[in-house]
Design a protein around this motif. Structure first.
Motif, PDB file in Angstrom:
ATOM      1  N   GLY A  36      75.254  11.331 113.262  1.00  0.00           N
ATOM      2  CA  GLY A  36      75.635  12.975 112.701  1.00  0.00           C
ATOM      3  C   GLY A  36      74.607  12.947 110.849  1.00  0.00           C
ATOM      4  N   THR A  37      74.614  11.992 109.864  1.00  0.00           N
ATOM      5  CA  THR A  37      73.638  12.963 109.623  1.00  0.00           C
ATOM      6  C   THR A  37      72.223  12.878 109.688  1.00  0.00           C
ATOM      7  OG1 THR A  37      75.433  11.452 107.594  1.00  0.00           O
ATOM      8  CG2 THR A  37      73.014  12.108 107.012  1.00  0.00           C
ATOM      9  N   LEU A  38      71.861  12.440 110.614  1.00  0.00           N
ATOM     10  CA  LEU A  38      70.502  12.488 110.652  1.00  0.00           C
ATOM     11  C   LEU A  38      69.564  14.160 111.629  1.00  0.00           C
ATOM     12  CD1 LEU A  38      67.234  11.606 110.885  1.00  0.00           C
ATOM     13  CD2 LEU A  38      67.942  10.161 112.847  1.00  0.00           C
ATOM     14  N   VAL A  39      71.051  14.198 112.524  1.00  0.00           N
ATOM     15  CA  VAL A  39      70.944  15.393 113.236  1.00  0.00           C
ATOM     16  C   VAL A  39      70.835  16.395 112.272  1.00  0.00           C
ATOM     17  CG1 VAL A  39      71.627  16.847 114.894  1.00  0.00           C
ATOM     18  CG2 VAL A  39      71.370  14.493 115.629  1.00  0.00           C
ATOM     19  N   VAL A  40      72.149  16.780 111.229  1.00  0.00           N
ATOM     20  CA  VAL A  40      71.958  17.966 110.409  1.00  0.00           C
ATOM     21  C   VAL A  40      70.624  17.822 109.323  1.00  0.00           C
ATOM     22  CG1 VAL A  40      73.456  18.050 108.267  1.00  0.00           C
ATOM     23  CG2 VAL A  40      74.946  18.002 110.238  1.00  0.00           C
ATOM     24  N   TRP A  41      69.867  16.939 108.614  1.00  0.00           N
ATOM     25  CA  TRP A  41      68.508  17.148 107.857  1.00  0.00           C
ATOM     26  C   TRP A  41      67.831  17.415 109.115  1.00  0.00           C
ATOM     27  CZ3 TRP A  41      68.812  17.341 103.406  1.00  0.00           C
ATOM     28  CH2 TRP A  41      70.298  17.379 102.285  1.00  0.00           C
ATOM     29  N   LEU A  42      67.848  16.683 109.953  1.00  0.00           N
ATOM     30  CA  LEU A  42      66.705  17.454 110.712  1.00  0.00           C
ATOM     31  C   LEU A  42      67.081  18.788 111.560  1.00  0.00           C
ATOM     32  CD1 LEU A  42      66.175  14.426 113.485  1.00  0.00           C
ATOM     33  CD2 LEU A  42      64.748  15.051 111.531  1.00  0.00           C
TER      34      LEU A  42
END
Length: 306
Positions: A36-42
Motif C-alpha cells: 500500500g505504501t509503495l502504491v501511494v508513493w508511486l
C-alpha cells in the motif's frame, strides 16, 4: 489494627485491561502495508512528474517540448519573454471573460448547493423524518449514476424550456447533479453532532427550525466549508456539460473556452500556449486545495465519525 490490614489485603487484585489487537496492515513490515505504501508513493510521484512537466512545458517552445520534455525551460527565458505562452493563451482563448464567468458561476452554484443540501441533510439525519433511511440510500444511489448517462434527457428538457446555451440553465444542471453527494456528505456530518444540544434547545422552547439555524448550523461549519470547497473544485474543472450546453463564446466557461482554443492551437502548433491554457485552469484549484487540504480532510473525517 490487624483486622483492618487483613481486610485490605484480601481485596481481589484488579486485572489490567486486555491489549487490543492491532488493525490489519499496521504491523511493521507487513506485506499489505509495504504494498500500500509503495502504491501511494508511486501514484504521488507520477502526479508530481505530470505537474512538473505541465508547468515546465507551459514555459517552453514547441521544439523544446518534444526534444527535451523533462528539461527546464530555456529559450523563452533567454529571449526575455518567459510568459509569452500564457499571454498568447489568455488573449487567443479569451480567458479573461471566461475566467470572470467561471468564478461567478462556480461561486453562486456552490453556495446554492450548500444552502439546499444543509437543511435536507439535517432533516434526514436529526428530525426522524419517516422513511429517512431509504431516502438517504436513494440519494446515495444517485451518486453512483454517471452524469454522462443523463446528458441527452437533460438537453432535451432544457431545450424545451429554452435554457440551452444559457448560464442559468447550466447552473441548474450543476446544482441538480451535485446535490446527492453534498446531501450524503452533510448527512454523515450532522449525525456526528451530539444529541444533547438539541434536547437542551427543545427544553428551552426553541423550534426545530431555530435549533437548526442557531445551534446546529454553526456547529456544522467545518462540514459546510468542506462541501463548499469540494463542489467549487469539481465545478471549476467540469468540461463535458459546458461543451454540451454552451455554444456561444460570450457564455463560455474556462474549460469550454480551452476546448475551443485546442483546435486553433493545434492547427498553429502552439503547444506551449495550449499547455499554458491548461495550467491557467489547473493551478488555481491546485493552490486552493493545497492551502485548504487540512480543513477538507478534517471535515471529511468528522463527517464519518458516527
Amino acid at each position: 489494627m490487624a483486622i483492618a490490614l487483613s481486610t485490605v489485603d484480601d481485596r481481589p487484585v484488579r486485572k489490567a485491561p486486555r491489549r487490543p489487537k492491532p488493525a490489519p496492515g499496521t504491523k511493521r513490515l507487513s506485506p499489505l502495508r509495504v504494498i500500500g505504501t509503495l502504491v501511494v508513493w508511486l501514484f504521488t510521484a507520477f502526479n508530481i512528474l505530470v505537474l512538473y512537466w505541465l508547468i515546465g512545458a507551459a514555459f517552453k517552445t514547441p521544439l523544446e517540448i518534444f526534444r527535451n520534455p523533462l528539461d527546464l525551460p530555456r529559450q523563452l527565458f533567454v529571449t526575455g519573454r518567459p510568459f509569452r505562452n500564457f499571454a498568447y493563451a489568455w488573449d487567443s482563448a479569451e480567458f479573461g471573460h471566461a475566467f470572470l464567468i467561471t468564478v461567478i458561476l462556480v461561486a453562486v452554484c456552490s453556495v446554492v448547493i450548500v444552502l439546499i443540501s444543509a437543511p435536507a441533510a439535517y432533516a434526514l439525519s436529526r428530525l426522524g423524518v419517516r422513511g429517512s433511511g431509504p431516502l438517504t440510500g436513494f440519494i446515495a444511489i444517485g451518486m453512483g449514476i454517471p452524469f454522462q448517462t443523463v446528458i441527452i434527457p437533460l438537453f432535451i428538457v432544457l431545450a424545451k424550456v429554452k435554457l440551452t446555451n444559457n448560464l442559468f440553465g447550466l447552473g441548474v444542471v450543476y446544482v441538480a447533479l451535485s446535490l446527492p453527494f453534498t446531501v450524503f456528505l452533510l448527512t454523515g456530518f450532522f449525525r456526528s453532532l451530539p444529541d444533547e444540544l438539541e434536547e437542551a434547545s427543545a427544553i428551552d422552547g426553541a423550534s426545530p427550525t431555530r435549533t437548526f439555524w442557531s445551534i446546529m448550523l454553526p456547529l456544522a461549519r467545518g462540514g459546510l466549508i468542506t462541501a463548499l470547497i469540494l463542489n467549487a473544485i469539481g465545478l471549476w474543472n467540469e468540461t463535458l456539460l459546458a461543451i454540451v450546453f454552451l455554444q456561444e463564446n460570450a457564455n463560455f466557461t474556462l474549460s469550454r473556452a480551452l476546448f475551443t482554443f485546442y483546435n486553433a492551437a493545434s492547427y498553429q502548433s502552439e503547444y506551449g500556449g495550449l499547455l499554458a491554457g491548461v495550467a491557467i485552469i489547473v493551478l488555481p484549484m491546485l493552490v486552493l486545495y493545497i492551502l485548504l487540504a487540512r480543513r477538507i480532510i478534517t471535515g471529511l473525517t468528522l463527517g464519518a465519525g458516527k
